[in-house]
Structure formats: C-alpha cells, structure tokens
Design a protein around this motif. Structure first.
Motif, PDB file in Angstrom:
ATOM      1  N   ALA B  90       0.848  -1.204   0.000  1.00 50.06           N
ATOM      2  CA  ALA B  90       0.000   0.000   0.000  1.00 50.06           C
ATOM      3  C   ALA B  90       0.880   1.250   0.000  1.00 50.06           C
ATOM      4  CB  ALA B  90      -0.927  -0.024   1.209  1.00 50.06           C
ATOM      5  N   PHE B  93       2.545   1.774  -3.522  1.00 51.24           N
ATOM      6  CA  PHE B  93       1.674   2.311  -4.573  1.00 51.24           C
ATOM      7  C   PHE B  93       1.279   3.747  -4.264  1.00 51.24           C
ATOM      8  CE2 PHE B  93       1.457  -2.142  -5.674  1.00 51.24           C
ATOM      9  CZ  PHE B  93       1.473  -2.088  -7.063  1.00 51.24           C
ATOM     10  N   ALA B  94       1.054   4.032  -2.985  1.00 52.94           N
ATOM     11  CA  ALA B  94       0.724   5.416  -2.614  1.00 52.94           C
ATOM     12  C   ALA B  94       1.882   6.346  -2.979  1.00 52.94           C
ATOM     13  CB  ALA B  94       0.409   5.494  -1.120  1.00 52.94           C
ATOM     14  N   LEU B  98      -0.323   6.070  -7.106  1.00 54.51           N
ATOM     15  CA  LEU B  98      -1.275   5.139  -7.708  1.00 54.51           C
ATOM     16  C   LEU B  98      -2.389   4.882  -6.701  1.00 54.51           C
ATOM     17  CD1 LEU B  98       1.390   2.870  -9.392  1.00 54.51           C
ATOM     18  CD2 LEU B  98      -0.260   4.359 -10.569  1.00 54.51           C
ATOM     19  N   PRO B  99      -3.577   4.504  -7.163  1.00 53.91           N
ATOM     20  CA  PRO B  99      -4.715   4.377  -6.248  1.00 53.91           C
ATOM     21  C   PRO B  99      -4.480   3.269  -5.219  1.00 53.91           C
ATOM     22  CG  PRO B  99      -5.266   3.501  -8.417  1.00 53.91           C
ATOM     23  CD  PRO B  99      -3.938   4.177  -8.550  1.00 53.91           C
ATOM     24  N   VAL B 100      -4.917   3.488  -4.003  1.00 53.59           N
ATOM     25  CA  VAL B 100      -4.821   2.480  -2.953  1.00 53.59           C
ATOM     26  C   VAL B 100      -6.174   2.389  -2.271  1.00 53.59           C
ATOM     27  CG1 VAL B 100      -3.880   1.968  -0.682  1.00 53.59           C
ATOM     28  CG2 VAL B 100      -2.348   2.669  -2.529  1.00 53.59           C
ATOM     29  N   GLU B 101      -6.738   1.199  -2.319  1.00 55.19           N
ATOM     30  CA  GLU B 101      -8.076   1.006  -1.788  1.00 55.19           C
ATOM     31  C   GLU B 101      -8.118  -0.361  -1.104  1.00 55.19           C
ATOM     32  OE1 GLU B 101     -12.614   1.035  -3.733  1.00 55.19           O
ATOM     33  OE2 GLU B 101     -10.814   0.970  -4.998  1.00 55.19           O
ATOM     34  N   ARG B 113      -6.559  -3.014  -3.392  1.00 58.06           N
ATOM     35  CA  ARG B 113      -6.824  -2.805  -4.814  1.00 58.06           C
ATOM     36  C   ARG B 113      -6.077  -1.573  -5.281  1.00 58.06           C
ATOM     37  NH1 ARG B 113     -10.403  -4.310  -8.899  1.00 58.06           N
ATOM     38  NH2 ARG B 113     -10.730  -2.701 -10.475  1.00 58.06           N
ATOM     39  N   THR B 114      -5.395  -1.720  -6.436  1.00 59.54           N
ATOM     40  CA  THR B 114      -4.658  -0.595  -6.996  1.00 59.54           C
ATOM     41  C   THR B 114      -4.608  -0.770  -8.518  1.00 59.54           C
ATOM     42  OG1 THR B 114      -2.555   0.623  -6.951  1.00 59.54           O
ATOM     43  CG2 THR B 114      -2.441  -1.764  -6.647  1.00 59.54           C
ATOM     44  N   ARG B 115      -3.819   0.050  -9.175  1.00 63.80           N
ATOM     45  CA  ARG B 115      -3.598  -0.104 -10.616  1.00 63.80           C
ATOM     46  C   ARG B 115      -2.120   0.135 -10.894  1.00 63.80           C
ATOM     47  NH1 ARG B 115      -8.316   0.013 -13.994  1.00 63.80           N
ATOM     48  NH2 ARG B 115     -10.178   0.419 -12.755  1.00 63.80           N
ATOM     49  N   GLU B 123      -5.031  -6.556  -7.671  1.00 65.83           N
ATOM     50  CA  GLU B 123      -5.399  -6.759  -6.268  1.00 65.83           C
ATOM     51  C   GLU B 123      -4.382  -7.680  -5.622  1.00 65.83           C
ATOM     52  OE1 GLU B 123     -10.199  -5.912  -6.786  1.00 65.83           O
ATOM     53  OE2 GLU B 123      -9.552  -7.826  -5.923  1.00 65.83           O
TER      54      GLU B 123
END
Ligand SMILES: [Ca+2]
Ligand SMILES: [Fe+2]
Ligand SMILES: [Fe+2]
Ligand SMILES: [Fe+2]
Ligand SMILES: [Fe+2]
Lengths: 326, 326, 326, 326
Positions: B90, B93-94, B98-101, B113-115, B123
C-alpha cells in the motif's frame, strides 16, 4: 457410394507395402537426415547405396537410398504372401498388358518388376533377407524412433481409376474424400495389412509420390523430432504439422528430406482387418478431414511431390480445390 | 543488455500470480467452456458469478467468471507472502501516486486494490479460503486436466516501461525479445514463483490482457484438448498451436473462450529460482522465438486481446513488426 | 499436528538444493552410468573427478563424482540467495556450535562448509560458474533426459529432531508420515524452491543419504530408462518402480549406481510456493502413501543407504515398521 | 524349434478374436468396473445382460456381461472372413469329432458354436451388427480409453497340444517360452490379425481363461487407469504392473474385475503380418521374458483364472516353475 466394394478374393495376395527406393543427389546429406535425424538403422551401405530398416522390421530394408543425378523415386516394393502369388501376379499384369520383368535385387529372392497403368514402377517379392530383431535393443533407438514403414501416398490424375485398379488387386478402401459437385473421388486410403492404408491416392499432377510414412509409438516421438530438427539445422525441412488427421484419425508430421522427398511421421490410426469395414466418406469441403483441429495444409503440400523414374506426370481434369492455408 | 538487473530486495514480497476476474456475456456458455472443456473445478457459483480452481490448487479460486454486459477483465490478483507485505505494498503504490483502496472480496482476507501506471487493475492479498486437496481425486480430472494457473501475458504500449515498473516490485526477467534496430524491448517474461513467468508483456495496443495460462502435466493433455474441442463444436476456438515456444521452451496451445478471452495451455518450461539466472535474449526477427519449429503465429494472436475494466488502451510507438503468418 | 509451523523469516535464505559429491570406487563405471545411461552432461573431468549437470541447469554441476577407495557421500550443497546470506549462515551454525569453515571449491565463489547436528556435511555458496544454456540443444538429450536435480532424501535416527532443525533454517514441511501409536514423525518432506521437497528425512539408521532425485519431463522418460537399463546390462540396478507416490503425487523410479548410491527419477509433483500451504499428513500404516497403486517397496529400499564422509550412523529408537514387500 | 511351422493355407479364414462372454455375479458392480473405470461403451443393456464395445470398434460388442450365479466364461468369439468360411469351419470341427451347433445370438448372423479339444467353448461368425464409428467422438473417451479387444490368454494343461491345434486352424506363433529341460513349450503367443497374438496359452490347470486384453494408445493411459483405480476404491483390483513384457515388448497392466476375471491393458506390441516371421524363443528361466525390467509376477497371476462354462480343468504334467515374486 463412389468407391468399389472390396475384392475379397484378389488375384494374388499382397501382404503389405515393403520398401521404397529414393534416388538422392547427395548421399551423405541423405544419410545424415535418415539416420541421424529420423533414426533409421543402416543395414548395408557403400558409396552408391544405403539400405535402411526401422526398429521393429526384420526384413533387410524399407528404404534404399541411391546416389543419382536426379532426385526421384526408383520403385515401390510390396511383399507377397507366398511364391505362387508371384506367378499369379505376373499373369495378372501380363493380362493387363503391363510390363512383366523378373529382376535381380540384392538381399531378395525372386522379384517381379512391373508398372501400374499410369507408370508407377512396382516390384513384388516374397522373400527378403531376414535380420535379427532389434526392437528390444533400446540403446539403438534414436531420432523419431521409427518402428516400421506404414504407407505410400501418391498423386493421381484420376483417383477413381487408381482406386479401381488397386481395388482389383486387393487393396480395400478405408476412407475417402469426395468432391460433392462432381461426385468423383478426390482422395482414397486403401489397405492390405490391417491399418488405415498401405497406399493412398490424392488428386493432382500424377503419378508422383506424395510421401512415404513411418509409424512411431506416440505423439511425443513426433514432438521430440520437431525439437531435434529445429535445433540441428533442419527447421526449414518441417513442412506441416504436428496435427491430427480427420481422415485416419492419425497424429502426423510431414518433413522433407534434403532432396524434397516428403516423409510423414505417423501414429495412432486404427485396426481395419474386418472385411466388412465400412469406408468412411469425407467431403472435400470439410476442413476437418485434413486436420481435425482445423488448420489447413500449406500450398506446397498440395502441389509438390517426387516423380517416379520413367513415369510422366499428367494433370488431373478434376479441378476442385481443397482448403489451402493462405 | 536492455533489461534491468533483478531487484533482489523488492519493497514487498509477491509470491505468485493468483487469479483473474473475467467478465463474460453468457455465463452458461462460459461455464460450459471452462468446466466441461477445460476441466476447471467449480468451487462456488450463483446466477452471476462462478469461482473456479485447477486440480492442484488449494486456494479458493484462480478464475472468477462474472456475468456482465461487456466482456473484459475485472482484475488480476496476486498473492503476497505475509500480512506486513500488504501494508508495504500500500505504501509503495501510494508513493507512486497510484490508487490504494482496501476492498472486500468473498473468500479472501484483506485485499489491496490498486492499478499499475497504465491502469491495469491489480489486487493483492495474503489469505484466501483454503480448500481440501483434490489433486489425487483422479475421478475429477477432466478436459485438459489443468493443474494450476501459470501466468498472465499483457499487451503494453511501452514494454521497457512496464518491465521497469514490474522489476521494481520484484519480478525478474527470464527471457526477452529485442528489436534490433531500436534496441527497445519488444516483449519480456518476468517471474516471482520460479518458472519462466508470472507476468509477460508484449508490445502493442495496451494495456490489454493477451492471455491467462494454465499448466498441464504433458503435451499429451494438450493433444487431448485439441481432439475434444475439435469434436464438440469448439474447433473455431482453437487459435494457435500446438507448438513449442522458442522463448520459455514450453509446449503450448492458445484457445479462445466464448467471449474471445484467450487462454493458453502450457507445460514444460524450466526452473528459474536462481537469483543470478541470466535473462535470455531473442531477436524480434528470429522466427524460432515464437515457435521453435518455425511456424508463425496468426495475425489475430498479435492484435486481439481483452480490455481491462477502467483502462484505456493506447497505441505503442514501437512499430517493429513480428513475423505473422500470411 | 506434530510438524512445526513454517519459519517464514529464516536466519538466512536458502534458494534450493544444488549438488552432491559422490565418492565412487570405479570412476569409469560411474561415468558410464551417469552419462551414458542417465544422460547427465559432463562439464569437466579429469582422472579423479567428473562434474555433471542436467539439461536445464546453468550452474556448473549438480553431481561431482570423485574416485575414492570407499563409496560414500562427500557433501550436500545448497545455493544461497545473496552474499550476506553466507555470513548469516556462518553465524547461525557457529551459534549452534556446529563447525564453520570457509573452503575453496573449483568453479565456486565463497563456500561455507559445516555439518548439521547429526554430522551431515553441508556446503553453502552463492556463486558457481554459470554455463551456456543447453536446454534447447535437443541433440544432447540422452538417457532419461534429466532436467535438474530435485531433492535429497536422508535417513535420520530422529526425524522429529531433523525436521525441527531444517525448519529452523527455512525448509517448510509439505507432507509427512506419522506413526499413529507414538505420534512421532516417521518421514517428512521439506522444501525451499517451491516443489514438494528439497530435502526429506526418513526414520532409520542415520544419518545416511537415501537418494538424490532428478526431475524429468514425463513418465515416458522413466519408461524409456527402464527399457534402456534392461537391455544394456543394468537390469539388476533397477530397485523399485515405476510407480506413483501417494506422498508428493510424483511418478518415480529408483535405480542404483554401480556403487549402490540410489538415484530417483521423478516427475509430476506440485507447486508449493504458498507460505500457508497446509502440510498433508499420512499414516505409516497407509499402504498408498509409498505407492498410490498399492505395491510395497522392497526391503533394500528401507534399509540401504550411502554413508556421509565423517558421520557415524546411529540406530533410531522409533521401531515402527513400514509396509515391506514380502 | 519346438513350435510348428505356420499353416499358410488353413481350412478356414479367421480374421481376429472378437468377443468374450463373462458371467458375473453382480451385474451392477461389473457395469461400474467395465464402464466407469475401464471406459468401455454400452451398446445395449437390460437387467440380465450388458453389451460393450471399445472406442474404435464398429462391431456391436467385444464383451457381453451376463448376470449369473457363478462367475465363469461363457464363450470366446472369433470373426471369420466370409460366409463359406463358416461352413468350412463346421466341416473341420465335425471331422475332428468336436461339437458343431448353429446357434442364435442377438446382433449376429449365422453363429457356429463348438469347442476346442479341451472343451473351450468357441463361437465363429461372419456378420455382427455394425455401429456408427465413435473413435472421433472424444467426449466419450473415459477411463483407460480402450481402443479395441486385443487377445485372449488361456491356461492349458498341454501347451504343445494347444499350439498344434490352433496352428492347424491358422494361428501363427510369434513368440514362445520353452522349458529348457524337457524341451516342451511352456507358453506360446499366436496371431491371426497381425499383432503379437489373438490367443496365447500358458502351462497350468486348464482350460481356463487367464485374461482378456484391451489395446490402449500409450503407456500414459495405463498410468491414468492406475491413478483412477487407486483413488476410487479399486486399489485391491490391481494385480500386476505396470511393466514392459519381454515377450511381445508390450507395456502392460493386469487388473481384476469384481468377480476376479482378469483384464490386461496393453499397448506397444509390433506388426506380425509377414508369413515368414520367425518366432522368438525365450527360456522359462529368463526373468526378463515376463517383465523386461526384471520384476517377477505375483503367485496369483500364475495360479488364478476363470473357468469356462462346461469345461473341467485338468492339471498339467509339466511341472517346471516360472519365476514367482516372493
Ligand atoms: Ca433382474
Ligand atoms: Fe500419409
Ligand atoms: Fe503465455
Ligand atoms: Fe525422493
Ligand atoms: Fe496378454
């Protein structure tokens, strides 16, 4: 049905296809291909001629390679059942006004040389030198591990006529391809020895030899051969396959020897000894007849073949087109 | 060498690729394909969603089929080593903006979940429901007898950049194809789990998923699948093969599911656990890189792929052309 | 469960088993066996020593054959991940009061020599000479076509203790056999590289090496080896098999080298990279654990093994009896 | 040589072995074994009788299972070439003072029922209902994927006499085992259809049926069957194998049906159509004749067999002992 009923009482008893003489332009190159790559065993050789057998054969040879100026096919050989069959065969061919000649061949007893009506040179014999079994000498297995010669496939300018002639001498149709429009036979598979075929005929510029096939134990032997050829300088000699034939249900690969003589590696067809076996019909437009998995054959596979010594190919008047890879 | 040195100390520990969500337009048709033809095992299903696993997998699923209006790929899933790796991921990616969910997924523990930078939905998780082993319940084996998910292959509009990113998170290059003229990487194979790859990238309109691959025991399973598909109405779903890849040395077949999602059946690659394994370079002009036996792939194989939910493919500016079947 | 939880953060990172030194009493006879029959490739040799690798290995050797007066095992070698792991390993063994020695070995970088608590000689290294790939030089494939070294199996006089020690250094149990009465572990399989095992331990007079195993592509390679050994004077060197192990689900064959060192040929186990993989328990009284098909192993297989240089075997106090062929 | 020269002109033309009637004590249990495990196809069934065929057979049945109080063999069936052969056969058996009866059998034309001199019930026919080919309906393939019935193996109290009788009716010896001391034949393999055998005889309490064999494509089918039987409750029905026969060079497995009728699964023998094929002699003391790889057969394999309806077995006076597993 456009194929004739089997002739259960042929004029003489053919046991099986036996051998082919290939005339080759570079004997050393051919030796490398047939011995080091395919794994056939040399049973005799000199500067002009190499005799080969496959692993479970006890007859002296299934291929004779002969150094020549021109690559062509010298003869197709067939084994008969018993000595009287040779004389009956001579009578049959004489009655058909076909040539009959008794010739000497090394390692063989009486040999009857003749031609079919289109000029394919044929030799019939009963006895050939028998060699010690090597099928359990596993150290000798090499290349594709060929077990035995399986069949000849020939171009014919008139497949209906070829089928009629070979049916007369006892070959029985197991499968055939029909041109739906004309109702003529495009190709036919005919056997004596209990597999799908000893001989097959395909419409085209004929007579020419399309290929000689060898039987191997499993599809993995064919994959091994592909790996071997691909990494020893023979990748361009791989013509078609691997695949499963719709016709015959056999797993196959077609490769070309250094002169372009085509060899099929073949396994997994089925037993056909029942005299009442029903021939299976395929439509020329069925893409699965050639390859059950749908991939068409390349153009070369439909067009190229080996000429027979002394036979002039003629075009077929049947112009139907099979499915060719783009 | 145009590929980066392996990152032996990545920011978080990815164990292996794990699963893919395929959105399909006819769930019943997809079930027939994946279950009755490929032989994957249903671990849960309802009217909207089917979970599948392969024969030696103990995780709950390697494929999720989801009924949808549009055929696309929902997500690629990867298993991490331990819970702290999730938090490190996490953070990674942050830091890359990049998205972090953190999302809820049935049968799974914490899911990040990210991209990736080009929008591929990813994921990461550590725990998924574990099921009883079935690898010795031989009565269940069916179809191609798939043992496990093996890899994802993706189109990338910039393979050099994709390789750099995935190298940063610990994927190690095992083989790659280079465009001789530009010196750029055309395609690359990268692993975590000790085979030739968990992920691969190929130059083209990307991001799109080129295929998901399943591991089978032997080439004969692939031949069995070809025979089965050819005789159950799926002959048109056979796209390419069988053959031996030059790259990876694996024996392969590519088939298409009812929506055109491409599945590879794959066996016989090699072990790559050595951290000092030297990547093998192939030239884009080498015909044997794709198929050791020389047969080129069809155009569809180079051009078609599955889009990822929420990611817009872009053309690559690398215009070098691979060898395509005529 | 009588086996310990996996140690996810071991003191140093072992990548995989790497090589074994066999001391042999007739180097020429051993060469014939390992090279001409098994098909391993010679990477270097002189009058005293032969280095061998398998077909997909790029490290210089997986077996070293050394001419000696007594047949025994010189050392078991393991590859570590990175240079710091070597120093961490040295510290670990020193802390356990086990010998720590830095030795010179041809073709290798720094080598740490030590012993496990029962005297098994172990060597750890990070770098070994890397050789050109030969896995696509199919002309070189011979014998059983060995792809890579797969595992060591050792007799232990206290399997519970062996498992505890090797678990401490990161080996993870995948399957094990339990003696129902005592609740003690009879045998265990432990991995680093993602297969069922790099090392295994079996109750008995130990420490001794039970066997070294090589991975082959398919069961047909094993059948080929049986045919080859049976017809080249090695029929008496076939000890057990072919069969399917219950444990590991692998297809196997055990053969003996000219000194009685036991070699297993092995294929078809499964991927074990998941850190949460549940170990599979088998009862010692289950006849299918050894051979899924029910055939018991011969007495020699339970009793004979190779001694390690400098290690004195001791009897186990666990007297439970496995199922032995009559 | 203690075996007779082949009779090239037998009194009637037997094409091949055709079918066997097994009387079974629990028809449902037998159905589960032959259909769900072996993979034979039901062509007709009612409460008392089940007809089965193998995948490449077009004749209506190769096995008839009949519910009965006692497990035994009702009849061995053979296909003749043409209608006149039936009458010639009737004349032959009548001349030998053996019973001649014309019986009605469902799905068959004229059927001649007789017995060999030791009481084995034999039926000869020319026509049996022909069914649609299913060899390319790959969805139907199941279990061991049996392709066709291959041979019968019988205990005989006087193998020399059995060989003489079956030689008279055209079966040709391909291999045989000789007792070196007495010079008598211990066992013999005899064919009509071009493989190693349609019938074989082994010294022992006879006449009894030792086994019926089915042909499969590759050794991997046999391994699949072993895995299947081992994990579906049939592990105790595995009697011997897998292995390679020295005699016939075939890969084999012996399993027992629920009544103890023995079935062999068999592949990889060789073509024997040459009328001058030399029979291969094996010594009874050669351990490789039974299993090329050296493993002896279990005692049950030498002693147990199925009785024929109406035939009383008698002991052999040839007491030589083959090699039996301890
Ligand atoms: Ca009833
Ligand atoms: Fe052919
Ligand atoms: Fe792939
Ligand atoms: Fe082992
Ligand atoms: Fe048999």
């Amino acid at each position: 049905m456009p194929v004739p009923a089997p002739n259960l009482y042929p004029p003489f008893n053919i046991v099986r296809l036996s051998h082919v003489e290939y005339r080759v332009t570079d004997l050393a190159a051919s030796r490398a291909f047939y011995v080091d790559i395919l794994g056939l065993q040399v049973t005799q050789e000199d500067d002009h001629r190499i005799y080969l057998r496959a692993m479970e054969e006890r007859g002296h040879h299934c291929i004779v390679l002969v150094q020549a100026d021109t690559a062509e096919v010298g003869v197709l050989g067939f084994k008969l059942y018993d000595e009287p069959d040779l004389d009956k065969a001579a009578e049959f061919f004489a009655n058909r006004d076909l040539p009959v000649e008794w010739v000497k061949r090394p390692h063989m007893g009486r040999v009857l040389r003749t031609r079919d009506p289109w000029g394919i040179p044929l030799e019939f014999y009963v006895t050939m030198d028998r060699l010690e079994p090597i099928h359990q000498k596993y150290k000798l297995y090499n290349g594709v591990k060929p077990l035995r010669i399986d069949h000849f496939n020939m171009f014919s300018a008139n497949v209906d006529a070829s089928v009629a002639f070979y049916n007369d001498i006892g070959f029985r149709v197991t499968e055939y391809t029909e041109d739906d429009e004309s109702g003529r036979v495009w190709a036919a598979w005919m056997h004596r020895k209990g597999g799908v075929h000893d001989v097959a005929f395909t419409n085209g510029l004929g007579p020419r030899l399309h290929h000689t096939a060898f039987w191997v134990p499993t599809p993995l032997n064919i994959i091994d051969l592909l790996d071997l050829m691909s990494t020893t300088g023979y990748v361009a000699n791989i013509e078609r396959g691997p695949g499963r034939h719709g016709i015959s249900n056999a797993f196959f690969l077609y490769v070309l020897d250094p002169d372009g003589h085509r060899i099929e590696i073949y396994c997994s067809d089925y037993q056909t000894v029942d005299p009442d076996l029903e021939a299976i019909r395929w439509s020329l437009t069925d893409p699965q007849r050639q390859t059950l998995w749908g991939a068409p054959a390349p153009r070369s596979w439909f067009e190229e073949g080996s000429t027979f010594e002394g036979a002039t190919p003629m075009a077929s008047d049947l112009k139907a087109q099979p499915i060719i890879a783009p």
